[in-house]
Design a protein around this motif. Structure first.
Motif, PDB file in Angstrom:
ATOM      1  N   PRO A  22     -78.485 -42.527  30.953  1.00  0.00           N
ATOM      2  CA  PRO A  22     -78.927 -41.615  31.999  1.00  0.00           C
ATOM      3  C   PRO A  22     -80.448 -41.390  31.990  1.00  0.00           C
ATOM      4  CG  PRO A  22     -77.915 -40.381  30.233  1.00  0.00           C
ATOM      5  CD  PRO A  22     -77.731 -41.836  29.906  1.00  0.00           C
ATOM      6  N   ASP A  23     -81.095 -41.705  30.887  1.00  0.00           N
ATOM      7  CA  ASP A  23     -82.538 -41.481  30.769  1.00  0.00           C
ATOM      8  C   ASP A  23     -83.380 -42.697  31.124  1.00  0.00           C
ATOM      9  OD1 ASP A  23     -82.154 -38.849  29.798  1.00  0.00           O
ATOM     10  OD2 ASP A  23     -81.668 -39.686  27.839  1.00  0.00           O
ATOM     11  N   TRP A  24     -82.757 -43.859  31.317  1.00  0.00           N
ATOM     12  CA  TRP A  24     -83.495 -45.095  31.590  1.00  0.00           C
ATOM     13  C   TRP A  24     -84.264 -44.968  32.904  1.00  0.00           C
ATOM     14  CZ3 TRP A  24     -85.340 -49.058  29.211  1.00  0.00           C
ATOM     15  CH2 TRP A  24     -85.643 -50.233  29.890  1.00  0.00           C
ATOM     16  N   ASP A  25     -85.564 -45.171  32.838  1.00  0.00           N
ATOM     17  CA  ASP A  25     -86.426 -45.070  34.021  1.00  0.00           C
ATOM     18  C   ASP A  25     -86.504 -46.442  34.685  1.00  0.00           C
ATOM     19  OD1 ASP A  25     -88.304 -44.570  35.942  1.00  0.00           O
ATOM     20  OD2 ASP A  25     -89.875 -43.920  34.550  1.00  0.00           O
ATOM     21  N   ARG A  26     -85.606 -46.670  35.646  1.00  0.00           N
ATOM     22  CA  ARG A  26     -85.554 -47.983  36.302  1.00  0.00           C
ATOM     23  C   ARG A  26     -86.687 -48.193  37.301  1.00  0.00           C
ATOM     24  NH1 ARG A  26     -79.856 -46.741  38.704  1.00  0.00           N
ATOM     25  NH2 ARG A  26     -80.359 -44.708  39.494  1.00  0.00           N
ATOM     26  N   ASN A  27     -87.423 -47.155  37.604  1.00  0.00           N
ATOM     27  CA  ASN A  27     -88.547 -47.281  38.536  1.00  0.00           C
ATOM     28  C   ASN A  27     -89.854 -47.622  37.831  1.00  0.00           C
ATOM     29  OD1 ASN A  27     -86.952 -46.603  40.800  1.00  0.00           O
ATOM     30  ND2 ASN A  27     -87.100 -44.452  40.250  1.00  0.00           N
ATOM     31  N   ALA A  28     -89.798 -47.763  36.526  1.00  0.00           N
ATOM     32  CA  ALA A  28     -91.019 -48.025  35.751  1.00  0.00           C
ATOM     33  C   ALA A  28     -90.991 -49.446  35.188  1.00  0.00           C
ATOM     34  CB  ALA A  28     -91.144 -47.005  34.633  1.00  0.00           C
ATOM     35  N   ALA A  29     -90.782 -50.420  36.056  1.00  0.00           N
ATOM     36  CA  ALA A  29     -90.590 -51.811  35.630  1.00  0.00           C
ATOM     37  C   ALA A  29     -91.761 -52.378  34.834  1.00  0.00           C
ATOM     38  CB  ALA A  29     -90.313 -52.684  36.842  1.00  0.00           C
ATOM     39  N   TYR A  30     -92.939 -51.865  35.011  1.00  0.00           N
ATOM     40  CA  TYR A  30     -94.099 -52.439  34.328  1.00  0.00           C
ATOM     41  C   TYR A  30     -94.503 -51.671  33.075  1.00  0.00           C
ATOM     42  CZ  TYR A  30     -94.279 -55.241  38.491  1.00  0.00           C
ATOM     43  OH  TYR A  30     -93.960 -56.100  39.498  1.00  0.00           O
ATOM     44  N   LYS A  31     -93.714 -50.685  32.705  1.00  0.00           N
ATOM     45  CA  LYS A  31     -93.968 -49.944  31.471  1.00  0.00           C
ATOM     46  C   LYS A  31     -93.352 -50.692  30.298  1.00  0.00           C
ATOM     47  CE  LYS A  31     -94.186 -45.102  32.834  1.00  0.00           C
ATOM     48  NZ  LYS A  31     -93.519 -43.800  32.630  1.00  0.00           N
ATOM     49  N   ASN A  32     -93.779 -50.347  29.087  1.00  0.00           N
ATOM     50  CA  ASN A  32     -93.151 -50.894  27.895  1.00  0.00           C
ATOM     51  C   ASN A  32     -91.712 -50.403  27.822  1.00  0.00           C
ATOM     52  OD1 ASN A  32     -95.426 -52.233  26.915  1.00  0.00           O
ATOM     53  ND2 ASN A  32     -96.178 -50.382  25.914  1.00  0.00           N
ATOM     54  N   TYR A  33     -90.857 -51.213  27.234  1.00  0.00           N
ATOM     55  CA  TYR A  33     -89.437 -50.879  27.104  1.00  0.00           C
ATOM     56  C   TYR A  33     -89.252 -49.515  26.446  1.00  0.00           C
ATOM     57  CZ  TYR A  33     -84.485 -51.856  26.195  1.00  0.00           C
ATOM     58  OH  TYR A  33     -83.117 -51.818  26.178  1.00  0.00           O
ATOM     59  N   GLU A  34     -90.012 -49.256  25.381  1.00  0.00           N
ATOM     60  CA  GLU A  34     -89.885 -47.997  24.641  1.00  0.00           C
ATOM     61  C   GLU A  34     -90.287 -46.788  25.472  1.00  0.00           C
ATOM     62  OE1 GLU A  34     -92.102 -50.437  23.444  1.00  0.00           O
ATOM     63  OE2 GLU A  34     -90.601 -51.479  22.274  1.00  0.00           O
ATOM     64  N   ASP A  35     -91.122 -46.997  26.494  1.00  0.00           N
ATOM     65  CA  ASP A  35     -91.581 -45.888  27.336  1.00  0.00           C
ATOM     66  C   ASP A  35     -90.593 -45.548  28.450  1.00  0.00           C
ATOM     67  OD1 ASP A  35     -93.899 -45.756  25.845  1.00  0.00           O
ATOM     68  OD2 ASP A  35     -94.988 -47.103  27.189  1.00  0.00           O
ATOM     69  N   ARG A  36     -89.576 -46.378  28.622  1.00  0.00           N
ATOM     70  CA  ARG A  36     -88.638 -46.158  29.719  1.00  0.00           C
ATOM     71  C   ARG A  36     -87.420 -45.328  29.317  1.00  0.00           C
ATOM     72  NH1 ARG A  36     -87.969 -51.720  32.838  1.00  0.00           N
ATOM     73  NH2 ARG A  36     -87.036 -50.334  34.348  1.00  0.00           N
ATOM     74  N   CYS A  37     -87.230 -45.145  27.998  1.00  0.00           N
ATOM     75  CA  CYS A  37     -86.136 -44.326  27.472  1.00  0.00           C
ATOM     76  C   CYS A  37     -86.658 -43.621  26.233  1.00  0.00           C
ATOM     77  CB  CYS A  37     -84.939 -45.206  27.111  1.00  0.00           C
ATOM     78  SG  CYS A  37     -83.608 -44.326  26.248  1.00  0.00           S
ATOM     79  N   PRO A  38     -86.389 -42.331  26.088  1.00  0.00           N
ATOM     80  CA  PRO A  38     -86.904 -41.609  24.918  1.00  0.00           C
ATOM     81  C   PRO A  38     -86.381 -42.160  23.583  1.00  0.00           C
ATOM     82  CG  PRO A  38     -85.451 -40.194  26.209  1.00  0.00           C
ATOM     83  CD  PRO A  38     -85.649 -41.448  26.989  1.00  0.00           C
ATOM     84  N   ARG A  39     -85.241 -42.840  23.593  1.00  0.00           N
ATOM     85  CA  ARG A  39     -84.693 -43.407  22.354  1.00  0.00           C
ATOM     86  C   ARG A  39     -85.110 -44.866  22.141  1.00  0.00           C
ATOM     87  NH1 ARG A  39     -81.446 -40.153  24.734  1.00  0.00           N
ATOM     88  NH2 ARG A  39     -80.473 -41.738  25.988  1.00  0.00           N
ATOM     89  N   GLY A  40     -85.709 -45.487  23.151  1.00  0.00           N
ATOM     90  CA  GLY A  40     -86.168 -46.875  23.043  1.00  0.00           C
ATOM     91  C   GLY A  40     -85.068 -47.822  22.604  1.00  0.00           C
TER      92      GLY A  40
END
Length: 85
Positions: A10-28
């Motif tokens: 539920p926390d995965w930021d699918r709109n941040a495609a160009y961010k690092n993987y770890e930055d798209r979910c607080p648990r990485g």
């Protein structure tokens, strides 16, 4: 064990495609859930468990061997069997 479940995060930021993987979910990478449709489709609980709609509308699937769905000439994976992964 593959390290994540088939349920979507539920926390995965699918709109941040160009961010690092770890930055798209607080648990990485430690997150126990699927990040995005590819991780969910290729998870053993779902992989080859549903029929390929492209194959049903034509005689071939454009994804070929990489298709995450099953086609009539291949056996479907039973979700109950795959869920033990």
């Amino acid at each position: 064990e593959i390290g994540y479940g088939s349920e979507p995060c539920p926390d995965w930021d699918r709109n941040a495609a160009y961010k690092n993987y770890e930055d798209r979910c607080p648990r990485g990478f430690r997150c126990p859930r699927a990040h995005g449709s590819k991780e969910q489709l290729y998870h053993p609980a779902y992989y080859k468990a549903m029929p390929c709609s492209d194959f049903k509308t034509g005689n071939a699937c454009p994804r070929g061997e990489l298709c995450a769905f099953f086609s009539p000439h291949r056996t479907a994976t039973r979700v109950e069997e795959a869920a033990q992964f």
